[in-house]
Design a protein around this motif. Sequence first.
Motif, PDB file in Angstrom:
ATOM      1  N   GLU A 141       0.871  -1.182   0.000  1.00 14.86           N
ATOM      2  CA  GLU A 141       0.000   0.000   0.000  1.00 14.86           C
ATOM      3  C   GLU A 141       0.902   1.224   0.000  1.00 14.86           C
ATOM      4  OE1 GLU A 141      -3.565   0.260   2.693  1.00 14.86           O
ATOM      5  OE2 GLU A 141      -2.358   1.893   3.562  1.00 14.86           O
ATOM      6  N   LEU A 149      -3.578   8.011  -0.068  1.00 11.72           N
ATOM      7  CA  LEU A 149      -3.296   6.737  -0.718  1.00 11.72           C
ATOM      8  C   LEU A 149      -3.205   6.938  -2.223  1.00 11.72           C
ATOM      9  CD1 LEU A 149      -3.082   3.607  -0.212  1.00 11.72           C
ATOM     10  CD2 LEU A 149      -5.522   3.512  -0.763  1.00 11.72           C
ATOM     11  N   ALA A 152      -2.246   0.701  -4.322  1.00 11.43           N
ATOM     12  CA  ALA A 152      -2.351  -0.464  -3.442  1.00 11.43           C
ATOM     13  C   ALA A 152      -2.617  -1.693  -4.282  1.00 11.43           C
ATOM     14  CB  ALA A 152      -3.469  -0.264  -2.409  1.00 11.43           C
TER      15      ALA A 152
END
Length: 318
Positions: A141, A149, A152
């Motif tokens: 990730e 983020l 991932a």
Amino acid sequence: MKLKYAYLLIAGLIILSSCKKDDDPIGEVVPPRLLSEVVIEDDAEIIEFLKTHFYNKDEFETPPEGFDFRIRFDTIAGDNSGKQSLFASSNLITDVISVTSSDFGRDDGEVIDVKLYTLVVRQGVEAGKPTIGDFSILRYEGSLIDGTLFDASSNQPVRFNLSSVVRGFGNGMKNLQTGMGPVENADGTVSYEGYGVGAIFIPSGLGYFNNSPNTLIPAYSPIIFKVDAFAYEPDSDFDGDGIPSILEDLNNNGNLLDDNTDDESESFGVYLANFNDTDDDNDGILTIDEIELDAEGNFVGFKDTDGDGTPDHLDNDL
């Protein structure tokens, strides 16, 4: 998989990077700054995060029922003010890696030591550790320092070679032992037991620097990869030329991308580092035909037919 390194930019899986410090549009290549300046800023930003955050150490030491063995970071404040910082953890490993500005399109000749930080939350049960010359099987990730983020993998293991990812990722993985498996589950998935769990804190000089492949990562941004190290394939041969790829790191600097022994004789615009080149000296004879193999086709050693100290597969004047 958005972890491809710079030379694979054409494939859309290259080095991303970012700079919250610049006003350049994200998602675009911006003129490279001095590596020496960026390194100082990146290291300060990573250390600030490490000193002000902790991870769920208690859950790893005494796993509650149903614990997924995933790393979770939080800020040291309020009820968590007594937590040990990541920076103070005995499981934090610091590697110093030399980087050249020419890797990023600058011709100022800078050669800078860059710090890479790897937090080993749980060491795997298998003794071996992957190298930048191996295929690795893992789950990952990727995020910015602020937690955004940007990439991932799925919950299932993925397999890729550790020299097709950003340099810091592959160098950080060498600190993680792997686990046992795979075990085939009734639902068709696979799982591993006792695998390594860690987080790699990567400055942009070992990451995406000034080239961003998407709009989530500005230029010159340090990044974090949380990793579950399931397994690896030792002595991998990425290009099938008979030589384990780790042996094609000719200068032993932990970077297979800068080992190209026929760059001057290759076609214009072509760059094939040795670990991706089946004819390492561009003499028209395949590398696999210029080395020693056993009866099963396994690498045994290098030949030096003319005794000049240069192995046949790197010697195009035989």
